[in-house]
Structures are given as C-alpha cells and as structure tokens.
Design an enzyme around this catalytic site. Structure first.
Site, PDB file in Angstrom:
ATOM      1  N   HIS A  75     -39.771  26.844  68.715  1.00 54.10           N
ATOM      2  CA  HIS A  75     -40.679  27.940  68.379  1.00 54.10           C
ATOM      3  C   HIS A  75     -41.379  27.639  67.066  1.00 54.10           C
ATOM      4  O   HIS A  75     -40.738  27.359  66.052  1.00 54.10           O
ATOM      5  CB  HIS A  75     -39.908  29.263  68.257  1.00 54.10           C
ATOM      6  CG  HIS A  75     -39.594  29.886  69.590  1.00 54.10           C
ATOM      7  ND1 HIS A  75     -39.336  31.235  69.732  1.00 54.10           N
ATOM      8  CD2 HIS A  75     -39.504  29.350  70.828  1.00 54.10           C
ATOM      9  CE1 HIS A  75     -39.099  31.502  71.008  1.00 54.10           C
ATOM     10  NE2 HIS A  75     -39.187  30.364  71.691  1.00 54.10           N
ATOM     11  N   TYR A 203     -39.932  40.845  66.072  1.00 53.49           N
ATOM     12  CA  TYR A 203     -39.162  41.720  65.186  1.00 53.49           C
ATOM     13  C   TYR A 203     -39.915  43.033  65.074  1.00 53.49           C
ATOM     14  O   TYR A 203     -41.098  43.044  64.724  1.00 53.49           O
ATOM     15  CB  TYR A 203     -39.002  41.086  63.806  1.00 53.49           C
ATOM     16  CG  TYR A 203     -38.000  39.953  63.769  1.00 53.49           C
ATOM     17  CD1 TYR A 203     -36.699  40.174  63.324  1.00 53.49           C
ATOM     18  CD2 TYR A 203     -38.342  38.665  64.178  1.00 53.49           C
ATOM     19  CE1 TYR A 203     -35.768  39.146  63.284  1.00 53.49           C
ATOM     20  CE2 TYR A 203     -37.419  37.631  64.148  1.00 53.49           C
ATOM     21  CZ  TYR A 203     -36.137  37.882  63.692  1.00 53.49           C
ATOM     22  OH  TYR A 203     -35.221  36.854  63.663  1.00 53.49           O
ATOM     23  N   PRO A 295     -27.544  39.634  61.083  1.00 52.13           N
ATOM     24  CA  PRO A 295     -28.235  38.709  61.978  1.00 52.13           C
ATOM     25  C   PRO A 295     -29.752  38.748  61.861  1.00 52.13           C
ATOM     26  O   PRO A 295     -30.427  37.928  62.497  1.00 52.13           O
ATOM     27  CB  PRO A 295     -27.781  39.169  63.371  1.00 52.13           C
ATOM     28  CG  PRO A 295     -27.444  40.610  63.197  1.00 52.13           C
ATOM     29  CD  PRO A 295     -26.892  40.740  61.816  1.00 52.13           C
ATOM     30  N   LYS A 299     -29.311  33.586  60.263  1.00 55.96           N
ATOM     31  CA  LYS A 299     -28.728  32.622  59.341  1.00 55.96           C
ATOM     32  C   LYS A 299     -27.246  32.322  59.567  1.00 55.96           C
ATOM     33  O   LYS A 299     -26.721  31.370  58.996  1.00 55.96           O
ATOM     34  CB  LYS A 299     -28.903  33.115  57.891  1.00 55.96           C
ATOM     35  CG  LYS A 299     -30.345  33.154  57.442  1.00 55.96           C
ATOM     36  CD  LYS A 299     -30.929  31.771  57.385  1.00 55.96           C
ATOM     37  CE  LYS A 299     -32.430  31.780  57.205  1.00 55.96           C
ATOM     38  NZ  LYS A 299     -33.148  30.987  58.172  1.00 55.96           N
ATOM     39  N   TYR A 387     -37.183  31.419  56.816  1.00 61.96           N
ATOM     40  CA  TYR A 387     -36.813  31.565  58.221  1.00 61.96           C
ATOM     41  C   TYR A 387     -36.490  30.213  58.865  1.00 61.96           C
ATOM     42  O   TYR A 387     -35.530  30.088  59.615  1.00 61.96           O
ATOM     43  CB  TYR A 387     -37.925  32.277  59.002  1.00 61.96           C
ATOM     44  CG  TYR A 387     -37.459  32.805  60.339  1.00 61.96           C
ATOM     45  CD1 TYR A 387     -36.915  34.077  60.449  1.00 61.96           C
ATOM     46  CD2 TYR A 387     -37.561  32.035  61.494  1.00 61.96           C
ATOM     47  CE1 TYR A 387     -36.469  34.559  61.675  1.00 61.96           C
ATOM     48  CE2 TYR A 387     -37.129  32.511  62.724  1.00 61.96           C
ATOM     49  CZ  TYR A 387     -36.578  33.776  62.807  1.00 61.96           C
ATOM     50  OH  TYR A 387     -36.136  34.249  64.021  1.00 61.96           O
TER      51      TYR A 387
END
Length: 392
Positions: A75, A203, A295, A299, A387
């Site tokens: 991704h 998200y 979560p 990580k 990220y």
C-alpha cells in the site's frame, strides 16, 4: 529432570520469539523456544495486519518472505475520512518511495513456524509452570511438558512471552519502572470473507466515533468500530455492526460496502504501556512483554520486529565478534524507537477517536489540528514518515 544446554532460551513463540529464533538460526547461534500454548493455538491467533517497510526487510533477511511476496498487498497510501470527506495520505510520495504491506500476523507466524519446522529446530510447546532463574548471573529455565520436568541452562534469556508472560513478572519490582495509559473505549473488530470497501485503509473520524476499514486480502476484510468498554460482543450482531459502520462512512463508501457473516468478532481494549529498562542482566524483554501500543498507528507487531532486529544483532555481535556493545545498548536503542511509536499511536488515537470527557472546545481544537495536518505538506509528511516506520 532432564537438563539441556543452549546459548539463548527464548520464552514465547509469537512472531517476536519465532523471528528471533529464525535470525539466530541464520547466524548459527544455538537456541530453543519454550511456549506455554499449543502450536495450533499460536498459529491461529488473529492480530495485526500492517507491516512497515523495515519489518518487511527484516523478514526478507530472515529468509521467510516468499509467501509475503506472493500474497502481501503493498500500500502506497491511506485515507482519512473526516467531515464526510476522504483525504489521501500519499505514503510513498511523502517518504521517498516507502510503503506498508498488508499481511496478517497469522501469516507471519505460520511462515516462521514452517521455516522452523523445516530446519528441525527445537520448540517446546504446551510447556507448563515455566520459570526463569538467576538471570543476573547464570540463567536457566525450568518447565514441565507432558509430565516431564526440564531445565534449560543458557547464557541469555529472551522474554518474548507477551504482556501477561512470566519474564517481566520475574523482574524484582525495585528494578523496573512501568508507564501506562488506559483508554476509555475499545475496538470492536470483525473479520469477514468479503472484498474490502477500498483498495487502501480508511481511518474514520466521525461524530459517532472512530472506525477503520482494513483488509487481510482482496477477499477478506477487517473492520473496526470504537465502542464503550462496557459493551459485550454478544450485544453486537453482524447486522448491527454493519449498520453502525455504514452510519460512520461517507455515501460513496456506504454504497461500495459489501457485508457478510463474520468469521471472528472481538472487542479489544486500548492501552499504552512501556517498561523501562528492557534488559535485566542476561534477560531481555521484547515485544508485548515490554510495551503495548493502541492499534491506531499499526505499530504493535512492527515494534516487536524492531526489538528483535536490535536483539538479534546484539547477540550476533556477541557470539561472532566477541562484542558486548549491542547487548549494552539494547535497552536504550529499543526505547528510543518505542517512545516515538508510543507518541505516534497516542496521537493518532487522540486525534481520531471521540472521548466522553471532551468539551466543545476540545472537539473544535482537534478538528482544527486534523484540518491542518491534512492541508499541510509538512503535516502529511510527518504522518506518513511515522506510519511507514522510522528507521532502526
């Protein structure tokens, strides 16, 4: 009692323990793994599914990335839905080509277990009454398996046995310090054999609470809803879950959403937790035994992998180069990266979730912060760099 000898005794056969074992095997360092649960239980645990670029590179170094290359989903971006609008964070464009890969922790575990079995390496599954001893001087481990007592004399112990494991609990209280933040909500998650609603993770920040649209493959999806800690899984039928998710999505995503029967459903509480230090004489803590992250920032598994990168390098330097530098620096190096990941995970959690204690002012400030991040190249770069994973 049967007495065995090895260089490193690894407690726990989750991804951290298995990965450490594989890297030690590649370096020619003797070790054994001791696990309380059965192999079937370990391989079936459903956990994280996003791998940082550095974690993918580490699996390649360990020689267990073939299946990942075949079915993993690279991704280059993620989407953030707020105020009814989706905003894309171009992870690769903002980080000089770095990316994340969707590949479930279950698959990582199976790959490592297969490699271990093929190499004929020793693993004691279903070990009872595991205890670690004398880890400041001459460490050894005792346990019982199938009614037989064992003692493993070793030079180092790697505590990869999770938050509830015996290793951290064995450290004298005056030698350890813990930091913890418990969040007042959980994630209700379901796994379903339906195609993902989006080709990238979404998200969701909404008035009804946080949601996350994720996946494990092109035909299996993982979805989450923020729910009160008082909620029970039994209160959430599949139909209720899908209806609530639709309420939190934008019209385009609602139209694309494919629903179906869940094959797993659970509620996970959220917490931030760190242990300092992460080394106690000849005992090293790694992964969930040393730290937990919410979560939200993806990580958990990746932090465990970075611990193992530092620990495997330290042990390799010790045995192959007769150097103690890596061992002496293990805790400090790990904790620098751990706290940066804790900060990012806390920040993402704070930014995207609804807190009952928030005032109208707090809500406005948070919306303004998110608007700034999404409208600023510098802001998006900060999010993207964290990220995809900071360098070891």
């Amino acid at each position: 009692m049967e007495v065995l000898n090895t260089k490193v005794a690894i407690i726990g056969s989750g991804p951290a323990g298995l990965l450490l074992g594989q890297l030690l095997y590649k370096a020619g360092i003797e070790h054994v793994i001791i696990e309380q649960r059965s192999a079937e239980y370990v391989s079936a645990r459903i956990r994280a599914g996003i791998l940082e670029q550095v974690s993918v590179d580490l699996l390649k170094q360990a020689g267990v990335d073939q299946h990942l290359k075949e079915i993993g989903l690279p991704h280059q971006g993620i989407k953030i839905l707020t105020g009814g609008e989706k905003h894309r964070i171009d992870l690769s464009g903002l980080t000089n080509g770095k990316q994340v890969t969707v590949y479930g922790q279950t698959e990582v575990t199976k790959d490592l277990m297969q490699a271990r079995n093929e190499a004929g390496l020793t693993t004691f599954y279903e070990s009872n009454d595991v205890k670690i001893h004398d880890f400041y001087e001459k460490p050894y481990v005792t346990f019982t398996q199938n009614g037989k007592q064992y003692r493993i004399d070793c030079e180092f112990i790697a505590g990869c046995d999770g938050y509830h494991g015996v290793c951290r609990a064995s450290v004298p209280q005056n030698q350890i310090k813990t930091f913890e933040k418990v969040y007042p909500f959980g994630w209700l998650g379901i796994l379903a054999d339906v195609p993902p609603v989006s080709d990238e993770l979404i998200y969701v920040q909404s008035e009804r609470g946080f949601a996350l649209c994720s996946m494990r493959s092109n035909t299996r999806s993982r979805y989450y809803l923020q729910v009160p800690l008082t909620d029970q899984v039994a209160e959430w039928s599949d139909e209720r879950f899908w209806e609530e998710l639709k309420h939190r999505l934008d019209p385009e995503s609602r139209k694309k959403l494919v629903t179906g029967a869940s094959i797993e459903k659970s509620i996970a509480p959220l917490r931030s937790f760190v242990t300092e230090p992460m080394r106690f004489g000849k005992l090293f803590l790694a992964g969930d035994a040393a730290h937990i992250v919410p979560p939200t920032g993806a990580k958990g598994l990746n932090l465990a992998a970075s611990d193992i990168a530092y620990l495997s390098n330290a042990l390799t330097e010790f045995y192959l180069n007769n150097s103690e530098q890596g061992i002496n620096e293990y805790s400090e190096k790990c904790l620098k990266r751990v706290w940066k990941a804790e900060r990012f995970s806390w920040w993402m959690t704070h930014l995207l979730h609804r807190f009952e204690t928030e005032s109208d002012f707090d809500i406005k400030i948070k919306k303004a912060e998110l608007a700034y991040i999404l409208g600023s190249e510098a802001g998006k770069t900060t999010l993207a760099e964290n990220y995809v994973g900071l360098a070891y």
